[in-house]
Design an enzyme around this catalytic site. Structure first.
Site, PDB file in Angstrom:
ATOM      1  N   ASP A  83      -6.883  35.849 -41.567  1.00 10.47           N
ATOM      2  CA  ASP A  83      -5.810  35.569 -42.535  1.00 10.47           C
ATOM      3  C   ASP A  83      -5.139  34.283 -42.097  1.00 10.47           C
ATOM      4  O   ASP A  83      -5.576  33.634 -41.149  1.00 10.47           O
ATOM      5  CB  ASP A  83      -4.781  36.723 -42.565  1.00 10.47           C
ATOM      6  CG  ASP A  83      -4.035  36.769 -43.905  1.00 10.47           C
ATOM      7  OD1 ASP A  83      -3.492  35.723 -44.307  1.00 10.47           O
ATOM      8  OD2 ASP A  83      -4.012  37.833 -44.552  1.00 10.47           O
ATOM      9  N   GLU A 143       3.350  11.070 -50.686  1.00 10.29           N
ATOM     10  CA  GLU A 143       3.196  12.151 -51.662  1.00 10.29           C
ATOM     11  C   GLU A 143       1.932  11.972 -52.513  1.00 10.29           C
ATOM     12  O   GLU A 143       1.226  12.935 -52.798  1.00 10.29           O
ATOM     13  CB  GLU A 143       4.443  12.209 -52.551  1.00 10.29           C
ATOM     14  CG  GLU A 143       4.338  13.091 -53.791  1.00 10.29           C
ATOM     15  CD  GLU A 143       4.253  14.569 -53.492  1.00 10.29           C
ATOM     16  OE1 GLU A 143       4.598  14.963 -52.352  1.00 10.29           O
ATOM     17  OE2 GLU A 143       3.843  15.334 -54.374  1.00 10.29           O
ATOM     18  N   THR A 162     -10.585   3.784 -48.177  1.00  9.87           N
ATOM     19  CA  THR A 162     -10.939   4.483 -49.420  1.00  9.87           C
ATOM     20  C   THR A 162     -12.361   4.110 -49.823  1.00  9.87           C
ATOM     21  O   THR A 162     -13.138   4.973 -50.258  1.00  9.87           O
ATOM     22  CB  THR A 162      -9.941   4.129 -50.536  1.00  9.87           C
ATOM     23  OG1 THR A 162      -8.619   4.237 -50.019  1.00  9.87           O
ATOM     24  CG2 THR A 162     -10.088   5.061 -51.714  1.00  9.87           C
ATOM     25  N   HIS A 219       5.249   7.585 -51.564  1.00 10.22           N
ATOM     26  CA  HIS A 219       3.892   7.086 -51.392  1.00 10.22           C
ATOM     27  C   HIS A 219       2.995   8.057 -50.632  1.00 10.22           C
ATOM     28  O   HIS A 219       1.909   8.389 -51.112  1.00 10.22           O
ATOM     29  CB  HIS A 219       3.806   5.668 -50.849  1.00 10.22           C
ATOM     30  CG  HIS A 219       2.443   5.144 -51.147  1.00 10.22           C
ATOM     31  ND1 HIS A 219       2.082   4.717 -52.403  1.00 10.22           N
ATOM     32  CD2 HIS A 219       1.315   5.144 -50.416  1.00 10.22           C
ATOM     33  CE1 HIS A 219       0.800   4.447 -52.413  1.00 10.22           C
ATOM     34  NE2 HIS A 219       0.303   4.685 -51.222  1.00 10.22           N
ATOM     35  N   ARG A 235       6.297   1.317 -69.921  1.00  7.80           N
ATOM     36  CA  ARG A 235       6.181   2.775 -69.873  1.00  7.80           C
ATOM     37  C   ARG A 235       7.530   3.417 -70.187  1.00  7.80           C
ATOM     38  O   ARG A 235       8.557   2.757 -70.210  1.00  7.80           O
ATOM     39  CB  ARG A 235       5.669   3.217 -68.502  1.00  7.80           C
ATOM     40  CG  ARG A 235       6.638   2.951 -67.377  1.00  7.80           C
ATOM     41  CD  ARG A 235       6.005   3.170 -66.023  1.00  7.80           C
ATOM     42  NE  ARG A 235       5.985   4.574 -65.653  1.00  7.80           N
ATOM     43  CZ  ARG A 235       6.062   5.020 -64.385  1.00  7.80           C
ATOM     44  NH1 ARG A 235       6.136   4.169 -63.373  1.00  7.80           N
ATOM     45  NH2 ARG A 235       6.040   6.301 -64.116  1.00  7.80           N
ATOM     46  N   SER A 263       9.387  25.393 -49.647  1.00  7.63           N
ATOM     47  CA  SER A 263       8.095  26.017 -49.892  1.00  7.63           C
ATOM     48  C   SER A 263       6.962  25.179 -49.297  1.00  7.63           C
ATOM     49  O   SER A 263       6.089  25.695 -48.595  1.00  7.63           O
ATOM     50  CB  SER A 263       7.906  26.212 -51.390  1.00  7.63           C
ATOM     51  OG  SER A 263       6.582  26.520 -51.671  1.00  7.63           O
ATOM     52  N   SER A 264       7.003  23.872 -49.555  1.00  5.13           N
ATOM     53  CA  SER A 264       5.928  22.998 -49.072  1.00  5.13           C
ATOM     54  C   SER A 264       5.907  22.931 -47.552  1.00  5.13           C
ATOM     55  O   SER A 264       4.836  22.938 -46.938  1.00  5.13           O
ATOM     56  CB  SER A 264       6.109  21.585 -49.597  1.00  5.13           C
ATOM     57  OG  SER A 264       5.832  21.551 -50.950  1.00  5.13           O
ATOM     58  N   SER A 304     -16.017  16.409 -50.766  1.00  8.09           N
ATOM     59  CA  SER A 304     -16.881  16.272 -49.584  1.00  8.09           C
ATOM     60  C   SER A 304     -17.600  17.572 -49.247  1.00  8.09           C
ATOM     61  O   SER A 304     -18.572  17.571 -48.490  1.00  8.09           O
ATOM     62  CB  SER A 304     -16.057  15.828 -48.370  1.00  8.09           C
ATOM     63  OG  SER A 304     -15.407  14.623 -48.647  1.00  8.09           O
ATOM     64  N   TRP A 324      10.534  10.933 -63.430  1.00 10.91           N
ATOM     65  CA  TRP A 324      10.230  11.816 -62.285  1.00 10.91           C
ATOM     66  C   TRP A 324      10.661  11.174 -60.970  1.00 10.91           C
ATOM     67  O   TRP A 324      10.828  11.832 -59.966  1.00 10.91           O
ATOM     68  CB  TRP A 324       8.761  12.218 -62.258  1.00 10.91           C
ATOM     69  CG  TRP A 324       7.853  11.260 -61.535  1.00 10.91           C
ATOM     70  CD1 TRP A 324       7.223  10.187 -62.077  1.00 10.91           C
ATOM     71  CD2 TRP A 324       7.470  11.295 -60.155  1.00 10.91           C
ATOM     72  NE1 TRP A 324       6.488   9.540 -61.113  1.00 10.91           N
ATOM     73  CE2 TRP A 324       6.612  10.196 -59.921  1.00 10.91           C
ATOM     74  CE3 TRP A 324       7.756  12.144 -59.081  1.00 10.91           C
ATOM     75  CZ2 TRP A 324       6.051   9.919 -58.676  1.00 10.91           C
ATOM     76  CZ3 TRP A 324       7.196  11.849 -57.838  1.00 10.91           C
ATOM     77  CH2 TRP A 324       6.360  10.760 -57.645  1.00 10.91           C
ATOM     78  N   TYR A 375      -0.792  10.641 -51.657  1.00  6.37           N
ATOM     79  CA  TYR A 375      -1.963  11.006 -50.850  1.00  6.37           C
ATOM     80  C   TYR A 375      -2.001  12.497 -50.588  1.00  6.37           C
ATOM     81  O   TYR A 375      -3.084  13.079 -50.434  1.00  6.37           O
ATOM     82  CB  TYR A 375      -1.989  10.182 -49.557  1.00  6.37           C
ATOM     83  CG  TYR A 375      -2.295   8.750 -49.888  1.00  6.37           C
ATOM     84  CD1 TYR A 375      -3.604   8.364 -50.148  1.00  6.37           C
ATOM     85  CD2 TYR A 375      -1.294   7.821 -50.047  1.00  6.37           C
ATOM     86  CE1 TYR A 375      -3.891   7.070 -50.531  1.00  6.37           C
ATOM     87  CE2 TYR A 375      -1.572   6.528 -50.434  1.00  6.37           C
ATOM     88  CZ  TYR A 375      -2.874   6.156 -50.674  1.00  6.37           C
ATOM     89  OH  TYR A 375      -3.157   4.879 -51.075  1.00  6.37           O
ATOM     90  N   LYS A 413     -14.898   6.077 -47.884  1.00  9.92           N
ATOM     91  CA  LYS A 413     -15.128   7.437 -48.392  1.00  9.92           C
ATOM     92  C   LYS A 413     -16.114   7.420 -49.559  1.00  9.92           C
ATOM     93  O   LYS A 413     -17.051   8.217 -49.613  1.00  9.92           O
ATOM     94  CB  LYS A 413     -13.801   8.069 -48.832  1.00  9.92           C
ATOM     95  CG  LYS A 413     -12.815   8.229 -47.696  1.00  9.92           C
ATOM     96  CD  LYS A 413     -11.691   9.181 -48.038  1.00  9.92           C
ATOM     97  CE  LYS A 413     -12.106  10.591 -47.813  1.00  9.92           C
ATOM     98  NZ  LYS A 413     -11.746  11.149 -46.538  1.00  9.92           N
ATOM     99  N   HIS A 420       5.501  -1.302 -52.219  1.00 14.23           N
ATOM    100  CA  HIS A 420       4.683  -1.904 -53.276  1.00 14.23           C
ATOM    101  C   HIS A 420       5.020  -1.294 -54.642  1.00 14.23           C
ATOM    102  O   HIS A 420       4.567  -1.788 -55.656  1.00 14.23           O
ATOM    103  CB  HIS A 420       3.173  -1.798 -52.980  1.00 14.23           C
ATOM    104  CG  HIS A 420       2.630  -0.419 -52.973  1.00 14.23           C
ATOM    105  ND1 HIS A 420       1.632  -0.011 -52.132  1.00 14.23           N
ATOM    106  CD2 HIS A 420       2.917   0.670 -53.702  1.00 14.23           C
ATOM    107  CE1 HIS A 420       1.335   1.249 -52.349  1.00 14.23           C
ATOM    108  NE2 HIS A 420       2.109   1.692 -53.300  1.00 14.23           N
ATOM    109  N   HIS A 421       5.824  -0.228 -54.636  1.00 14.36           N
ATOM    110  CA  HIS A 421       6.325   0.305 -55.906  1.00 14.36           C
ATOM    111  C   HIS A 421       7.539  -0.480 -56.380  1.00 14.36           C
ATOM    112  O   HIS A 421       8.100  -0.188 -57.422  1.00 14.36           O
ATOM    113  CB  HIS A 421       6.722   1.773 -55.753  1.00 14.36           C
ATOM    114  CG  HIS A 421       5.580   2.662 -55.384  1.00 14.36           C
ATOM    115  ND1 HIS A 421       4.805   3.296 -56.328  1.00 14.36           N
ATOM    116  CD2 HIS A 421       5.065   3.022 -54.187  1.00 14.36           C
ATOM    117  CE1 HIS A 421       3.866   4.011 -55.714  1.00 14.36           C
ATOM    118  NE2 HIS A 421       3.998   3.859 -54.418  1.00 14.36           N
ATOM    119  N   HIS A 473       7.582  16.388 -67.565  1.00 17.86           N
ATOM    120  CA  HIS A 473       6.119  16.342 -67.473  1.00 17.86           C
ATOM    121  C   HIS A 473       5.720  15.913 -66.062  1.00 17.86           C
ATOM    122  O   HIS A 473       4.906  16.566 -65.403  1.00 17.86           O
ATOM    123  CB  HIS A 473       5.544  15.383 -68.512  1.00 17.86           C
ATOM    124  CG  HIS A 473       4.107  15.024 -68.279  1.00 17.86           C
ATOM    125  ND1 HIS A 473       3.091  15.949 -68.427  1.00 17.86           N
ATOM    126  CD2 HIS A 473       3.507  13.870 -67.886  1.00 17.86           C
ATOM    127  CE1 HIS A 473       1.937  15.360 -68.130  1.00 17.86           C
ATOM    128  NE2 HIS A 473       2.155  14.100 -67.789  1.00 17.86           N
TER     129      HIS A 473
END
Lengths: 383, 527
Positions: free
Chosen positions: B104, B257, B330, B255, B452, B171-172, B270, B145, B259, B333, B304-305, B75
């Site tokens: 293009d 990722e 943040t 991390h 979790r 790809s990315s 925006s 994950w 963002y 924004k 922090h993870h 998932h």
């Protein structure tokens, strides 16, 4: 399969009730479990401080937003203003959050330093995470006392898919173990947390103590308990199949009771070590009987290999497998040393020679298997 | 060859399968990205429903614990790498050339390749699930994950996973190079960097983040691969390696990722809020700087993870301070969006509903993020459902709602048809209610102590799990309304005008609806 219907009806009606009245929420556990030490209370207060700050900011920000959404609707004839920047305002709303953050950081720093101060401990207990149980090691006046703490067998039976047992009738479902960890109250208890296989995490919510158990590391943390009682926690780092089934149960008792318990454990440990070391040849029936107990109990073997030896999901079956009915040397090797790169642990660290001999003999002579009997002396020779 | 003959030469739209296999057209490739990600969203959603079905009641009823872990793992992986990331690349493909006035993407052949790698990567990731003949004994990854070592090292089909991640990374990276090259080189004359639409800005910054961290991800999975199959011990303590090193490297990727998955959504919102407030975006420059600050900070907060792994206290203090600091840009924004609405002339068309919902719910996710950043409290929250609630508020009501907002905003431009307002309203309200019903109770289950990634749970968590499961099924089936709506809109409907929305602004609204197969063959002039 029998579904727990009463519980379900109860849950659904509670849910509907919640929709009509917010007060029904009071029946639910909405916040941290009650802390049982000073540090836990401090962490709880810090948590609530940050929470109320967030609520305050949310009220201000969302009020302005909803005001704009309602008051400045085009359908009410609102005409868009022409401003799109204002340096003063922008500087203010950068600085104010910064100041709020500092006001949170100050108490957070002081609490964090207390959490990490493991010095001056009264006792030290080593906690080892294993797939999927905990091992606790105490020092009883120089004699090591260690035991394995696994999910209680009744709970283990009930939690199987299609067990036919209504789990809602089981008290403390999934939060009961066969051997509780015991600690004295009002002492600073240093915990040395490590693992023998993958990463686990030792957590008792009411102690506000959580530390990862990592192979190759011995992590330090500490806790204390203000009042006697039984406290329950669970593993909090994904450690494979039975991650949800390795609870932590801690019994906090008065100091004299703790000392008596530790002395009894010491006597037990000395006797078990003597029995395992004794130069005795055990009969097959004796070994099989003990072995079955370990297979279904402290060894936890049935978790992967199944109570019937058929293997669970993708884990290997033992009934009629090449290892269980082949030469005993290979069988002893895999049980004692484990199989690196898989969930098969090295049980040489967890069980004594007699227990290993018993469980191996059981596996070689159960479920239609009929192979050799393994004696404690064979294990000793193979180590 | 003159420009005119060039244009005539390309005016034929290829037909059949070849159009899609060999296309170098940014619109076709954007469409394929969006359909691919929607299919992955449904697959990942199906996995989520298996999870929620099992957790509907305490006790194991539906699947065994190993299969449950496989579902949580796939998932997460499918949603992150298959749904959210490709969907934003799809939006970028469609919109960036239209918004900067380019004909293009800068590197159209590479664009084709970066899309067509994806289905194979997805296949590699999911294939082991079908090994073993039947679904129940599937051997998909079951280590979360975040694929922490040493648990992931116990997985015997690891090679499929590693290969899939490498392909996704290729790809990315190619997609990002293309986006950067397009934005930096192909803007219409007069469009300086500080005149670019906000969506283009956020994607430019995101693309740099991607280029910086995808190689780190490739590195970490390669180390896992050699540990597993070639006898190295980067992460194996028994061989002198370090399991915590894995987490440091993973989160150095992980991390930024998160963002990567939210910055383009900031861009979409925006664009939308000024359109329906009929007022210019407040604080454009500060918006750009805030985005860049968030991107920079994202590189220096990774641990922090990992507050519970046993870092030195100085390290924990540093990561706590750096983490809560992200609240400042943040906040800027969110304040800018609200100031844009303030004294505007607001209407509430479908894209605006999603954008407003985004602002509120993403902010709630931001608040729980702030709470999680405070290290002593994080010791209690870490790896509980509180974290699950937090990241679903920022990823579902953040990234995914941002994507829906974008699709509802630009769909009339893409198809030339307006969509059914009734269906869109139904989709919006059902999704919003269901999303909150699913994830809000998880805050409580987490605080009360439910870890979790648990296949089964103690009885005191039952009530909130029931709510989450009911909400999840509602949310899942609501997405079929969206599918139907999109197909209906492609087939027909009220014709869209070129401007589509009364308050719309920007180059994409100056070309006809639907956008012609080739647009801006002559560069527009930007004042």
């Amino acid at each position: 399969m029998k579904l727990p219907f009463e519980r379900k009806t109860h849950a659904i009606s509670a849910f509907l009730l919640m929709l009509v009245s917010g007060s029904a929420l009071a029946d639910y556990k909405l916040n941290f479990q009650e802390p049982v030490n000073q540090l836990g209370q401090e962490i709880f207060d810090l948590h609530m401080l940050v929470f109320w700050i967030c609520v305050g900011i949310a009220l201000v920000v969302f009020s302005v937003m909803f005001y704009s959404m309602i008051a400045h609707r085009k359908s009410k004839g609102a005409v868009a203003a022409d401003f799109h920047e204002n340096t003063t305002v922008e500087v203010i709303w950068t600085i104010i959050p910064f100041i709020i953050l500092i006001s949170v950081a100050i108490p957070a720093t002081s609490t964090l330093i207390k959490i990490e101060d493991t010095g001056d401990a009264d006792i030290t207990i080593k906690v080892t995470g294993l797939q999927w149980k905990w091992k606790y090691e105490y020092d009883a006046d120089g004699t090591p006392v260690s035991f394995i703490s696994s999910l209680h067998p009744d709970h283990n039976k009930a939690r199987a898919v299609d067990s036919g047992i209504d789990v809602t009738k089981i008290e403390n479902y999934l939060l009961e173990v066969d051997n509780m960890m015991v600690v004295p109250v009002n002492k600073k208890i240093r915990l040395l947390v490590t693992s023998d296989d993958v990463i686990h995490s030792w957590w008792v919510p009411q102690f506000a103590t959580k530390k990862d158990a990592i192979p190759g590391y011995v992590n330090e943390t500490w806790t204390s308990v203000d009042k006697p009682g039984i406290y329950r926690g669970q593993c909090t780092e994904l450690c494979g199949k039975d991650h949800a089934f390795m609870p932590i149960v801690v019994k906090a008792v008065e100091e004299n009771e703790y000392n008596a318990w530790l002395a009894a454990k010491k006597t037990e440990a000395v006797a078990a070590a003597a029995e395992a070391a004794a130069d005795k040849v055990w009969s097959k029936d004796e070994l099989v009987a003990r072995g079955q107990e370990i297979y279904m109990g402290k060894g936890g073997c049935f978790g992967c290999h199944g109570a019937n030896g058929e293997g669970v999901a993708t884990f290997p079956k033992l009934a009629g497998s090449a290892i269980t009915i082949g030469p005993d040397a290979a069988h002893i090797d895999v049980v004692v040393n484990g199989k690196p790169g898989t969930a098969m642990a090295a049980y040489g660290n967890q069980l004594n020679d007699l227990e290993l001999a018993a469980v191996i003999t059981y596996e070689r002579n159960a479920w239609g298997n009929a192979a050799s009997v393994v004696q404690p002396a064979d294990i000793k020779a193979a180590r | 060859m003159t420009a005119t003959t060039h244009e005539e030469h390309h005016d034929e739209i290829p037909t059949g399968i070849k159009r899609w296999l060999f296309t170098t057209n940014h619109k076709d490739i954007g469409t394929m990205y969006l359909w691919f990600s929607f299919i992955m969203l449904l697959i990942g959603g199906l996995f989520a429903l298996v999870i929620r079905a099992e957790l509907f009641q305490p006790g194991m009823q539906v699947v065994d614990p190993n299969f449950f872990n496989m579902m949580t793992t796939l998932h997460g992986l499918v949603m992150v790498f298959g749904a959210i990331m490709p969907a934003f690349v799809g939006l970028a493909n469609w919109q960036i050339p239209l918004m900067v006035g380019a004909p293009d993407m800068a590197l159209p052949r590479m664009n084709n390749w970066s899309f067509w790698i994806l289905p194979f990567a997805g296949f590699m990731l999911l294939a082991p699930m079908f090994v073993g003949g039947n679904f129940a004994s599937g051997q998909g990854p079951a280590f979360g994950w975040t694929f922490y070592e040493p648990l992931s090292g116990q997985y015997d089909k690891l090679v499929f996973f590693v290969f899939a991640v490498h392909l996704l990374g290729f790809s990315s990276i190619m997609g990002s190079i293309n986006i950067i090259a397009t934005i930096l080189n192909m803007r219409a004359p007069g469009m300086t960097l500080m005149k670019m639409p906000m969506f283009v800005w956020t994607w430019l910054i995101t693309a740099f983040l991607l280029i910086a961290v995808m190689p780190v991800l490739a590195g970490v999975v390669t180390m896992m691969l050699t540990d597993k199959y070639f006898g190295t011990s980067f992460f194996d303590a028994a061989g002198g390696g370090d399991p915590v090193l894995f987490q440091h490297v993973f989160w150095f990727f992980g991390h930024p990722e998160v963002y990567i998955m939210i910055l383009p959504a900031f861009g979409v919102v925006s664009e939308i809020i000024p359109t329906f407030a009929r007022k210019k975006l407040f604080g454009y420059a500060s918006m750009v700087y805030a985005t860049a600050s968030i991107a920079f900070l994202s590189f220096i907060v990774w641990a922090h993870h990992m507050f519970t792994v046993g870092m030195p206290v100085a390290g924990e203090l540093y990561f706590m301070y750096a983490t809560v600091l992200i609240a400042v840009p943040t906040g800027v924004k969110v304040f800018n969006w609200i100031s844009t609405m303030y004294r505007g002339s607001m209407t509430y068309e479908i894209p605006m509903l999603w954008a407003l919902c985004f602002v509120i719910l993403f902010t709630i996710g931001g608040f729980s993020g702030l709470m999680l950043g405070v290290a002593p409290a994080d010791f209690q929250y870490h790896d509980t459902y509180f974290v699950v609630a937090h990241f679903h508020y920022v990823l579902v009501s953040g990234s995914l709602f941002g994507l829906f907002a974008g699709v509802y905003y630009w769909l009339p431009k893409w198809t030339g048809n307006m969509y059914s307002n009734g269906l869109a309203q139904l989709h919006f309200w059902l999704s919003t209610i269901a999303m909150n019903l699913t994830f809000f109770p998880m805050h409580f289950t987490g605080l009360a102590g439910m870890p979790r990634r648990y296949a089964d749970y103690p009885l005191q968590f039952t009530e909130f799990n029931v709510m989450s499961s009911v909400g999840a099924f509602m949310f899942g089936f609501s997405q079929l309304i969206f599918l139907w709506l999109v197909i209906k809109t492609i087939k027909g409907g009220e014709k869209a005008t070129d401007r589509v929305w009364e308050g719309s602004h920007g180059l994409e609204w100056t070309i006809p609806s639907p956008a012609p197969y080739h647009s801006f063959t002559t560069a527009p002039e930007v004042k």
